[in-house]
Design a protein around this motif. Structure first.
Motif, short mmCIF file in Angstrom:
data_model
loop_
_atom_site.label_atom_id
_atom_site.label_comp_id
_atom_site.label_asym_id
_atom_site.label_seq_id
_atom_site.Cartn_x
_atom_site.Cartn_y
_atom_site.Cartn_z
N ASP A 19 -16.57 17.93 12.62
CA ASP A 19 -16.74 17.79 14.06
C ASP A 19 -16.63 16.35 14.55
OD1 ASP A 19 -16.82 20.34 15.05
OD2 ASP A 19 -19.00 20.53 15.01
N ALA A 23 -9.59 17.48 15.23
CA ALA A 23 -9.46 18.83 14.70
C ALA A 23 -8.18 18.99 13.88
CB ALA A 23 -9.48 19.85 15.83
N ALA A 30 -15.25 18.73 17.63
CA ALA A 30 -16.15 18.93 18.77
C ALA A 30 -16.65 17.61 19.35
CB ALA A 30 -17.34 19.81 18.36
N LEU A 31 -16.84 16.63 18.51
CA LEU A 31 -17.26 15.29 18.95
C LEU A 31 -16.44 14.27 18.15
CD1 LEU A 31 -19.03 13.50 20.68
CD2 LEU A 31 -20.93 13.90 19.09
N ARG A 62 -28.74 25.58 16.75
CA ARG A 62 -28.23 25.90 18.09
C ARG A 62 -29.30 25.55 19.12
NH1 ARG A 62 -23.50 28.52 17.47
NH2 ARG A 62 -23.14 29.50 15.43
N TRP A 90 -24.65 15.12 24.10
CA TRP A 90 -23.37 15.28 23.43
C TRP A 90 -22.84 16.70 23.59
CZ3 TRP A 90 -22.00 10.58 22.01
CH2 TRP A 90 -22.98 9.66 21.60
N PRO A 91 -21.56 16.91 23.38
CA PRO A 91 -21.08 18.29 23.22
C PRO A 91 -21.75 18.92 22.00
CG PRO A 91 -19.25 16.72 23.45
CD PRO A 91 -20.49 15.90 23.25
N ASP A 92 -21.86 20.23 22.00
CA ASP A 92 -22.40 20.90 20.82
C ASP A 92 -21.56 20.49 19.60
OD1 ASP A 92 -23.65 22.20 22.93
OD2 ASP A 92 -23.61 24.15 21.95
N HIS A 93 -22.24 20.09 18.52
CA HIS A 93 -21.51 19.62 17.34
C HIS A 93 -22.36 19.81 16.09
CE1 HIS A 93 -24.05 16.20 18.47
NE2 HIS A 93 -24.00 15.83 17.20
N CYS A 94 -21.69 19.91 14.96
CA CYS A 94 -22.35 20.00 13.65
C CYS A 94 -23.48 21.04 13.66
CB CYS A 94 -22.85 18.64 13.22
SG CYS A 94 -21.53 17.44 12.96
N THR A 98 -21.68 26.16 10.54
CA THR A 98 -20.35 26.28 11.14
C THR A 98 -19.36 25.38 10.39
OG1 THR A 98 -20.69 24.49 12.75
CG2 THR A 98 -21.39 26.73 13.39
N GLY A 100 -17.47 23.21 11.59
CA GLY A 100 -17.54 21.86 12.14
C GLY A 100 -18.58 21.00 11.47
#
Length: 216
Positions: A19, A23, A30-31, A62, A90-94, A98, A100
């Motif tokens: 993440d 990608a 994601a970040l 989550r 932050w954007p949802d990450h790690c 998952t 990511g």
């Protein structure tokens, strides 16, 4: 100047995860830190010069407090005040379990001794490998290093201006000599974060080096 790693040294590889890298085939990003994937070969080469290598892994549940999505109406890269101070969102990450959150697939360090997961407490973020963001809850890394007799820590990974920065500062405060391998990191680069990092390193006497000064 050249530096030969000693038996009491360790390489600390910070959050080199999907993440935090651009990608690939729809996985991660994601970040993403710009050019984050470019340091993977450098880190692999560096790891061969160290007897002791430790990896960290961001590992958020989550709904983590650092996710903008956990705060209705909030946008990523803004800040809010929480119980322990100012929190960048932050954007949802790690997210735990998952793809990511997985370590970058190009990472090739079979002799790594420890994978330290951080950021798994829902109500507190964790940039540093040594302390949660309340600056008092330990991760256990300092005790591990002391028990193993490791004294000098070389840091690389992602991101230079957040998790690498706070790990180096907290490691220094814990009594370890911390050296950041500058070209084996990449920065997020928001709101003067790189400049703040440079100033913090100078203030705390954290040395910056290039990978090529490390010899076998």
């Amino acid at each position: 100047m050249s530096i030969t790693p000693q038996p009491t040294d360790a390489l600390l590889v910070i959050d080199l995860q999907n993440d935090f890298c651009p990608a690939v085939d729809g996985i991660g990003g994601a970040l993403a830190v710009k050019d984050g994937n470019q340091i993977v070969p450098i880190v692999n080469r560096l790891s061969q010069r160290f007897e002791h290598v430790i990896l960290t892994q961001d590992w958020h549940p989550r709904g983590h407090i650092s996710f903008a999505s956990s705060h209705p109406g909030a946008m990523p890269f803004t800040t809010i005040e929480v119980a322990y101070g100012t929190q960048t969102l932050w954007p949802d990450h790690c997210v735990q379990g998952t793809p990511g959150a997985d370590l970058h697939p190009g990472l090739d360090i079979p002799h790594a001794e420890l994978i330290l997961r951080k950021g798994f407490r829902r109500e507190i973020d964790s940039y540093s490998a040594f302390l949660e963001d309340d600056h008092k809850t330990p991760t256990g890394l300092a005790s591990y290093l002391r028990e193993r007799g490791l004294k000098r820590i070389f840091l690389c990974g992602l991101a230079y201006d957040f998790c690498v920065r706070f790990s180096a500062i907290d490691g220094t405060a814990a009594g370890f000599e911390c050296i950041v391998i500058e070209d084996a990191t990449r920065a997020v680069g928001i709101s003067g974060s790189v400049e703040e990092t440079q100033a913090a390193f100078a203030n705390k006497n954290v040395q910056l080096i290039q990978a090529n000064v490390l010899t076998s």
